[in-house]
Design a protein around this motif. Sequence first.
Motif, PDB file in Angstrom:
ATOM      1  N   LYS A 128       0.839  -1.190   0.000  1.00 27.93           N
ATOM      2  CA  LYS A 128       0.000   0.000   0.000  1.00 27.93           C
ATOM      3  C   LYS A 128       0.880   1.247   0.000  1.00 27.93           C
ATOM      4  O   LYS A 128       1.918   1.288   0.640  1.00 27.93           O
ATOM      5  N   GLY A 129       0.435   2.267  -0.718  1.00 31.22           N
ATOM      6  CA  GLY A 129       1.162   3.527  -0.738  1.00 31.22           C
ATOM      7  C   GLY A 129       2.355   3.492  -1.670  1.00 31.22           C
ATOM      8  O   GLY A 129       2.605   2.508  -2.364  1.00 31.22           O
ATOM      9  N   PRO A 130       3.107   4.598  -1.694  1.00 36.09           N
ATOM     10  CA  PRO A 130       4.287   4.654  -2.572  1.00 36.09           C
ATOM     11  C   PRO A 130       5.378   3.700  -2.093  1.00 36.09           C
ATOM     12  O   PRO A 130       5.459   3.372  -0.918  1.00 36.09           O
ATOM     13  N   GLU A 131       6.198   3.274  -3.012  1.00 34.09           N
ATOM     14  CA  GLU A 131       7.293   2.366  -2.657  1.00 34.09           C
ATOM     15  C   GLU A 131       8.321   3.099  -1.805  1.00 34.09           C
ATOM     16  O   GLU A 131       8.686   4.234  -2.076  1.00 34.09           O
ATOM     17  N   ARG A 132       8.789   2.438  -0.773  1.00 33.99           N
ATOM     18  CA  ARG A 132       9.759   3.027   0.149  1.00 33.99           C
ATOM     19  C   ARG A 132      11.164   2.931  -0.435  1.00 33.99           C
ATOM     20  O   ARG A 132      11.496   1.966  -1.107  1.00 33.99           O
ATOM     21  N   PRO A 133      12.011   3.920  -0.132  1.00 33.52           N
ATOM     22  CA  PRO A 133      13.399   3.829  -0.590  1.00 33.52           C
ATOM     23  C   PRO A 133      14.119   2.689   0.129  1.00 33.52           C
ATOM     24  O   PRO A 133      13.754   2.319   1.251  1.00 33.52           O
ATOM     25  N   SER A 134      15.114   2.138  -0.504  1.00 32.98           N
ATOM     26  CA  SER A 134      15.864   1.039   0.115  1.00 32.98           C
ATOM     27  C   SER A 134      17.359   1.249  -0.085  1.00 32.98           C
ATOM     28  O   SER A 134      17.782   2.015  -0.940  1.00 32.98           O
ATOM     29  N   LYS A 135      18.135   0.543   0.727  1.00 27.75           N
ATOM     30  CA  LYS A 135      19.598   0.561   0.661  1.00 27.75           C
ATOM     31  C   LYS A 135      20.101  -0.858   0.829  1.00 27.75           C
ATOM     32  O   LYS A 135      19.369  -1.736   1.250  1.00 27.75           O
ATOM     33  N   LEU A 136      21.375  -1.059   0.540  1.00 27.93           N
ATOM     34  CA  LEU A 136      22.008  -2.356   0.713  1.00 27.93           C
ATOM     35  C   LEU A 136      22.935  -2.283   1.925  1.00 27.93           C
ATOM     36  O   LEU A 136      23.794  -1.403   2.006  1.00 27.93           O
ATOM     37  N   CYS A 137      22.759  -3.194   2.872  1.00 24.86           N
ATOM     38  CA  CYS A 137      23.582  -3.222   4.079  1.00 24.86           C
ATOM     39  C   CYS A 137      24.989  -3.707   3.711  1.00 24.86           C
ATOM     40  O   CYS A 137      25.141  -4.773   3.115  1.00 24.86           O
ATOM     41  N   PRO A 138      26.044  -2.955   4.045  1.00 19.44           N
ATOM     42  CA  PRO A 138      27.403  -3.364   3.681  1.00 19.44           C
ATOM     43  C   PRO A 138      27.909  -4.576   4.466  1.00 19.44           C
ATOM     44  O   PRO A 138      28.855  -5.227   4.047  1.00 19.44           O
ATOM     45  N   THR A 139      27.273  -4.913   5.583  1.00 16.05           N
ATOM     46  CA  THR A 139      27.714  -6.038   6.401  1.00 16.05           C
ATOM     47  C   THR A 139      27.113  -7.352   5.923  1.00 16.05           C
ATOM     48  O   THR A 139      27.831  -8.304   5.650  1.00 16.05           O
ATOM     49  N   CYS A 140      25.774  -7.398   5.802  1.00 11.96           N
ATOM     50  CA  CYS A 140      25.110  -8.658   5.448  1.00 11.96           C
ATOM     51  C   CYS A 140      24.712  -8.724   3.975  1.00 11.96           C
ATOM     52  O   CYS A 140      24.246  -9.755   3.510  1.00 11.96           O
ATOM     53  N   GLN A 141      24.902  -7.637   3.247  1.00 16.78           N
ATOM     54  CA  GLN A 141      24.596  -7.548   1.815  1.00 16.78           C
ATOM     55  C   GLN A 141      23.114  -7.777   1.511  1.00 16.78           C
ATOM     56  O   GLN A 141      22.760  -8.188   0.416  1.00 16.78           O
ATOM     57  N   ARG A 142      22.247  -7.492   2.459  1.00 14.60           N
ATOM     58  CA  ARG A 142      20.802  -7.615   2.247  1.00 14.60           C
ATOM     59  C   ARG A 142      20.189  -6.233   2.080  1.00 14.60           C
ATOM     60  O   ARG A 142      20.620  -5.279   2.723  1.00 14.60           O
ATOM     61  N   PRO A 143      19.160  -6.131   1.245  1.00 12.32           N
ATOM     62  CA  PRO A 143      18.486  -4.840   1.112  1.00 12.32           C
ATOM     63  C   PRO A 143      17.607  -4.573   2.336  1.00 12.32           C
ATOM     64  O   PRO A 143      17.070  -5.499   2.934  1.00 12.32           O
ATOM     65  N   ASN A 166      17.048  10.985   9.635  1.00 14.32           N
ATOM     66  CA  ASN A 166      18.457  10.791   9.280  1.00 14.32           C
ATOM     67  C   ASN A 166      18.667   9.622   8.305  1.00 14.32           C
ATOM     68  O   ASN A 166      19.660   8.918   8.400  1.00 14.32           O
ATOM     69  N   TRP A 167      17.771   9.442   7.363  1.00 10.96           N
ATOM     70  CA  TRP A 167      17.875   8.344   6.396  1.00 10.96           C
ATOM     71  C   TRP A 167      19.187   8.413   5.610  1.00 10.96           C
ATOM     72  O   TRP A 167      19.780   7.392   5.276  1.00 10.96           O
ATOM     73  N   GLU A 168      19.696   9.594   5.332  1.00 12.60           N
ATOM     74  CA  GLU A 168      20.945   9.726   4.566  1.00 12.60           C
ATOM     75  C   GLU A 168      22.137   9.161   5.332  1.00 12.60           C
ATOM     76  O   GLU A 168      23.087   8.677   4.732  1.00 12.60           O
ATOM     77  N   GLN A 169      22.103   9.202   6.673  1.00 10.04           N
ATOM     78  CA  GLN A 169      23.216   8.710   7.487  1.00 10.04           C
ATOM     79  C   GLN A 169      23.100   7.228   7.816  1.00 10.04           C
ATOM     80  O   GLN A 169      24.071   6.628   8.276  1.00 10.04           O
ATOM     81  N   VAL A 170      21.931   6.619   7.612  1.00  7.94           N
ATOM     82  CA  VAL A 170      21.736   5.206   7.941  1.00  7.94           C
ATOM     83  C   VAL A 170      22.531   4.354   6.966  1.00  7.94           C
ATOM     84  O   VAL A 170      22.408   4.495   5.749  1.00  7.94           O
TER      85      VAL A 170
END
Length: 63
Positions: free
Chosen positions: A4-19, A29-33
């Motif tokens: 539901k709703g707009p798609e949320r932005p996602s990132k790739l975790c550098p430790t576990c390589q999972r989105p 603070n999404w830019e710093q996460v």
Amino acid sequence: MTMKGPERPSKLCPTCQRPFQWRARWRLNWEQVKYCSRRCANQRGKLNRSSPPTAPGNGRPSR
């Protein structure tokens, strides 16, 4: 299952390589996460150090 709703932005975790996706608690603070969890943040430098060094050629740990 539909989202539901707009798609949320996602990132790739550098430790576990999972989105991982944006969460409301990260809205300021999404830019710093960088990591998907505290566990991955704590493991960031330990992954390469956990395996013992191997001697060249024989595949056995060096002593």
